[in-house]
Design an enzyme around this catalytic site. Structure first.
Site, mmCIF file in Angstrom:
data_model
loop_
_atom_site.group_PDB
_atom_site.id
_atom_site.type_symbol
_atom_site.label_atom_id
_atom_site.label_comp_id
_atom_site.label_asym_id
_atom_site.label_seq_id
_atom_site.Cartn_x
_atom_site.Cartn_y
_atom_site.Cartn_z
ATOM 1 N N ARG A 259 -31.333 13.954 13.960
ATOM 2 C CA ARG A 259 -30.366 13.006 13.629
ATOM 3 C C ARG A 259 -29.991 12.129 14.873
ATOM 4 O O ARG A 259 -29.217 12.721 15.747
ATOM 5 C CB ARG A 259 -29.091 13.753 12.788
ATOM 6 C CG ARG A 259 -28.280 12.577 12.228
ATOM 7 C CD ARG A 259 -26.985 13.242 11.654
ATOM 8 N NE ARG A 259 -27.125 14.140 10.710
ATOM 9 C CZ ARG A 259 -27.315 13.962 9.369
ATOM 10 N NH1 ARG A 259 -27.253 12.384 8.921
ATOM 11 N NH2 ARG A 259 -27.541 14.682 8.390
ATOM 12 N N LYS B 199 -35.512 18.339 10.773
ATOM 13 C CA LYS B 199 -35.311 16.958 11.031
ATOM 14 C C LYS B 199 -34.352 16.889 12.275
ATOM 15 O O LYS B 199 -33.498 17.807 12.632
ATOM 16 C CB LYS B 199 -34.452 16.292 9.862
ATOM 17 C CG LYS B 199 -32.841 16.744 9.732
ATOM 18 C CD LYS B 199 -32.459 15.768 8.616
ATOM 19 C CE LYS B 199 -30.778 15.914 8.456
ATOM 20 N NZ LYS B 199 -30.436 17.354 8.078
ATOM 21 N N GLY C 140 0.804 -1.148 -0.012
ATOM 22 C CA GLY C 140 0.119 -0.104 -0.099
ATOM 23 C C GLY C 140 0.718 1.448 0.030
ATOM 24 O O GLY C 140 0.238 2.356 -0.183
ATOM 25 N N GLU C 141 2.078 1.137 0.259
ATOM 26 C CA GLU C 141 2.855 2.289 0.201
ATOM 27 C C GLU C 141 2.859 3.082 -1.176
ATOM 28 O O GLU C 141 2.997 2.450 -2.224
ATOM 29 C CB GLU C 141 4.393 1.784 0.587
ATOM 30 C CG GLU C 141 5.285 3.121 0.509
ATOM 31 C CD GLU C 141 6.928 2.657 0.829
ATOM 32 O OE1 GLU C 141 7.637 3.349 0.316
ATOM 33 O OE2 GLU C 141 6.931 1.754 1.588
#
Length: 321
Positions: free
Chosen positions: A202, A200, A46-47
């Site tokens: 949450r 709304k 992943g480097e």
């Protein structure tokens, strides 16, 4: 916003990471120049590995790289980090979607990181001299940076499309109280269209419950405006609530199409008639196939901003009538 001026490629260069190469190519097309050549890859662990394939010494360098998958903030930092060593005159990180903007404060007295500030520090520490981004989730995030920030707005692109559609009996709708300023600004430019607000609550992240609608929407075309759509739960609930109140049509104009999880499936089955987004984030194949999603380009807007930064001209005047 395409420009006739051709840049001297000896003084400016535009590169791209892996996140949104199509947008980068479109930006350089508007600037009548070639995209800079770079080999950007990864090792098996992943480097990140980056090699510039052309000289940038003394040039004004722009790197186009959002924080959306497949490359998140490591792509911005790692890709940019090679350029100071290459002696660029100035480095501007063009981050169309700054994905950590929702983590701009502690929502409660707990051990929660203000990640937007951390990322701002990482970008500056990588050697970036300036940041160019589109529709930050909260304008105050600009204050997290110790470098100049140009937060440009996608409103000219979205507004232009709304004008072309010639919606009849329109009302602009804010999906929550926090988005009222954005919605009011759009409504003002659309012949002072009326404004409605969805109230709304949450209960937890990525979940919302529509409570009631403030404003008259019966028999109207409702145009929802917001900066991003993630899981699309809020958006779909809002569309259904508006239809329940008698709205004839519900269209959403949203800058950043994050569209994570089951978002596209929700949109396909929702009461939403159309979702109009920009290309700050590329659509997935499923997103491209969804007939309710339409994408506009901000390449011309970003190209003009790059030109102005390079020429040391005003960027804010793009939005001043």
């Amino acid at each position: 916003m395409s420009q006739s001026k051709e840049f001297d490629t000896l003084t400016i260069a535009v590169f791209t990471g892996k996140a949104n190469p199509t947008l980068a190519h479109e930006i350089t097309r508007h600037l009548h120049m070639q995209l800079g050549r770079a080999d950007v890859g990864r090792f098996s662990d992943g480097e990140v590995s980056v090699e510039l394939m052309e000289n940038v010494r003394g040039r004004d360098v722009f790197i186009v790289q959002s924080t959306n998958p497949p490359r998140r903030i490591d792509g911005v930092v790692d890709d940019d980090g090679r350029l100071p060593a290459a002696s660029a005159k100035r480095i501007t990180a063009v981050v169309p979607y700054f994905g950590y903007g929702r983590q701009d404060r502690r929502p409660r007295a707990t051990r929660v990181a203000i990640t937007a500030k951390l990322v701002a520090n990482m970008i500056a520490s990588a050697g970036v001299d300036r940041l160019l981004t589109v529709d930050l989730h909260a304008d105050q995030i600009q204050g997290f940076f110790d470098i100049p920030v140009d937060n440009v707005y996608a409103s000219p692109v979205l507004l232009g499309d709304a004008w072309k559609q010639k919606y009849q009996n329109m009302v602009v709708v804010s999906p929550d109280v926090g988005g009222v300023v954005r919605a009011r600004a759009l409504a003002k430019r659309l012949d002072d269209a009326e404004l409605a607000i969805i109230d709304k609550r949450r209960p937890r992240p990525n979940e919302s419950k529509v409570m009631n609608i403030i404003g008259e929407v019966e028999g109207r075309t409702c145009v929802l405006i917001d900066d991003m759509v993630d899981t699309a739960g809020t958006l779909c609930q809002a569309a259904q609530a508006l239809k329940n109140e008698g709205a004839l049509k519900v269209v959403a104009y949203i800058t950043h199409p994050v569209l994570s999880g089951a978002a596209i499936e929700r949109i396909s089955k929702s009461a939403l008639d159309e979702l109009v987004v920009t290309d700050t984030i590329p659509l997935s194949e499923a997103g491209k196939a969804c007939t309710r999603i339409r994408q506009l380009s901000v390449a011309g807007l970003l190209a003009e901003t790059v030109r102005r930064i390079n020429d040391e001209e005003s960027v804010s005047s793009l939005y001043i009538d």
